[in-house]
Design an enzyme around this catalytic site. Structure first.
Site, short mmCIF file in Angstrom:
data_model
loop_
_atom_site.label_atom_id
_atom_site.label_comp_id
_atom_site.label_asym_id
_atom_site.label_seq_id
_atom_site.Cartn_x
_atom_site.Cartn_y
_atom_site.Cartn_z
N HIS A 26 -2.67 6.32 4.79
CA HIS A 26 -1.49 5.45 4.86
C HIS A 26 -0.20 6.08 4.35
O HIS A 26 0.71 5.39 3.89
CB HIS A 26 -1.73 4.11 4.15
N CYS A 60 0.77 -1.26 0.00
CA CYS A 60 0.00 0.00 0.00
C CYS A 60 0.79 1.30 0.00
O CYS A 60 0.61 2.12 -0.89
CB CYS A 60 -0.93 0.09 1.18
#
Ligand SMILES: *[C@@H]1O[C@H](CO)[C@@H](O)[C@H](O)[C@H]1NC(C)=O
Ligand SMILES: *[C@@H]1O[C@H](CO)[C@@H](O)[C@H](O)[C@H]1NC(C)=O
Length: 553
Positions: free
Chosen positions: A140, A79
């Site tokens: 993130h 990610c």
């Protein structure tokens, strides 16, 4: 060149996109952009990408009205770097997101790392064009750099006017009930070690208290701390993983801690709706990024999706995520945005094949015919992501012509695109050359699967000695062999030529990369107590519920 990298253009074209543009010029000046990002969704997890048992009517409809990208490659198989690339259009290696050790994503909300503030993002680019911008959902890409609330990595400092969501990511520990405290249980094999070290520390502390004067008491205190502190900190951190990481922010405020996953998808949709309503009122063009927590663990699909799919809790997640996509598209219709909105749907990386739930059930995605998955470097399963673009009147539904070299894609976001017939180079492990109909790909390294499987324990490592390096590299023709199962003979002259060409391109790429401090070195990954958010100020009792959603709790 202005770092106006790429962005939408790159998003759409970085790789072998096959879209036919009708006429961008004739279209309205400032198209709206809705970018929808799923988490860990595999290529084979979506109906229109070949799955006939999972139910994704909304994503399928989007594909019917737009185009499906069957060969869209994420810049990384995990990610944080892949999302950074999506936002900047630049390869993660250029800003320090290279896999230097085992961990190559942010793991603590209080670590110092993230997307470097000087990177130019899609949000900043859109703002320069007068857009109203929002990012809703998973981020993130870090929060703070050095001091609490410097917010240097925060979405609001990276081009977004509005943010609501989880600045870190969905984690197993956010589950409720029996599935809570996953990490600490996973570490249970170290329990004895932890207890022994705490006990030794305790003995030294007792000696200190008893003022045993064989050596100075300060030495006893030091030894006590040396033995017990790391274990205690470790234990405390992982015991409170959901609390310290399950932070929900609205703009710069922590509004919910720890995150309550129940109804969270609906809350994200609601936030998106509010943003769209505001744009409907003020008429400003917008960039809205809906970044779902799904289909990453912890599984949290609620009614009516829980137990509905044919594929257990993971299938339920997919179907709830598909519902949320449908809700966003419905809102575009209701507010008459559809005709002037470019919608782009994608996943940050492939399905996580090693993800197993508490009861031994699979909780990770399915990458169709592609080998490997999330975290597995060059394998297509981890980087070839299901992607769809829809732009009524501009992108011709179902079109299949290759883009010409130079294309003005969206007015205001134009850039000369030299279709470099090669992929970006994820982790310097892969590179492609297209010759006629054939697409060649090499692996400079591959993950070390557990014998007899095509996966590692939880996730494969991707650096140094924990991967297998290949010299000469492995060569595949992924046009004929998309599953990367038939190694080509690198001694054949034709193949040697291809490999030479690939080396040439890789070297050119490498020489264009400037040194950048790693965002994933140990000290940047570690939690820093002074960067820890605590919504009500009394750690460790940082419990807050968002007043906006109190009725939901
Ligand atoms: C559809 O997706 C589910 C969930 O990942 C998977 O278990 C199943 O194998 C897929 N089926 C096909 C035909 O791809
Ligand atoms: C913070 O929350 C905890 C736990 O709910 C509570 O005991 C404490 O009094 C709260 N502190 C403040 C300052 O509100």
């Amino acid at each position: 060149m202005h770092p106006v990298g790429m962005i939408i253009v790159t998003l759409a074209l970085l790789l072998l996109v096959e879209v036919q543009i009708e006429s961008a010029e004739s279209h309205q000046k400032s198209p709206n952009i809705l970018l929808i990002v799923a988490d860990d969704l595999g290529y084979g997890d979506v109906g229109c990408f070949g799955n006939d048992t999972v139910h994704t009517p909304n994503i399928d409809k989007l594909a019917e009205e737009g185009v499906k990208f069957t060969h869209n490659i994420a810049a990384a198989s995990v990610c944080t770097p892949s999302r950074a690339a999506l936002l900047t259009g630049r390869h993660p290696i250029r800003y320090g997101m290279m896999p230097g050790n085992f961990i190559r994503v942010n793991v603590f909300s209080s670590s110092m790392n993230g997307l470097p503030p000087d990177e130019f993002t899609l949000g900043e680019m859109a703002k320069e064009q007068g857009y109203s911008t929002a990012l809703i959902g998973k981020w993130h890409l870090g929060i703070n750099c050095l001091t609490y609330e410097d917010n240097c990595h925060h979405p609001l400092k990276q081009g977004f006017d509005y943010y609501y969501g989880l600045p870190l990511t969905n984690l197993r520990d956010f589950a409720t009930g029996t599935e809570k405290h996953y990490v600490i249980r996973g570490l249970s094999e170290y329990t004895e070690l932890i207890l022994v070290s705490i006990a030794i520390g305790g003995v030294f502390f007792a000696l200190y208290l008893l003022k045993m004067e064989w050596i100075g008491p300060v030495v006893f205190l030091f030894l006590a701390l040396l033995f017990s502190m790391p274990s205690m900190v470790f234990f405390f951190l992982f015991r409170n993983f959901h609390l310290i990481n399950g932070i929900v922010m609205r703009n710069f405020d922590v509004v919910e801690q720890p995150v309550d996953l129940e109804g969270f998808t609906a809350r994200l949709v609601n936030e998106g709706k509010n943003f769209l309503l505001q744009r409907h009122r003020d008429g400003r063009p917008f960039l809205l990024i809906m970044s779902w927590l799904q289909v990453h663990t912890a599984m949290h699909a609620g009614p009516p999706f829980k137990g509905r799919s044919k594929h257990g809790s993971y299938g339920d997640e997919i179907e709830e995520m598909d519902w949320s996509v449908g809700e966003m598209l419905k809102l575009l219709d209701e507010m008459e945005f559809t005709d002037n909105t470019f919608v782009y749907f994608t996943s940050d990386n492939g399905g996580h094949v090693e993800e197993i739930g508490f009861h031994g059930n699979r909780e990770g995605g399915w990458n169709g015919i592609f080998r490997g998955g999330k975290g597995q470097g060059a394998m297509d399963g981890g980087i070839r992501v299901p992607t769809i673009a829809r732009y009524p009147g501009v992108v011709k539904p179902g079109s299949g012509d290759r883009l010409p070299d130079k294309q003005y894609f969206l007015p205001g976001f134009e850039r000369d695109v030299k279709t470099y017939p090669s992929y970006s180079v994820p982790l310097i492990l892969v590179c492609c050359v297209i010759l006629g109909e054939d697409v060649y790909k090499v692996h400079f390294a591959s993950p070390r699967w557990h014998p007899g499987t095509e996966g590692c324990g939880f996730i494969c490592g991707c650096h140094g000695s924990i991967i297998t390096w290949h010299d000469p590299p492995l060569l595949f023709n992924i046009q004929k062999d998309p599953s990367e199962r038939h190694l080509l003979d690198v001694n054949e002259p034709k193949h040697q030529e291809i490999i030479q060409e690939i080396y040439h391109r890789v070297n050119k790429f490498k020489s264009s990369v400037e040194d950048h401090p790693s965002e994933f070195c140990i000290w940047k990954l570690l939690p820093m107590p002074w960067l820890q958010a605590c919504c009500n100020g009394t750690f460790p009792y940082c419990h807050c519920r968002d007043p906006v959603y109190t009725s939901l709790h």
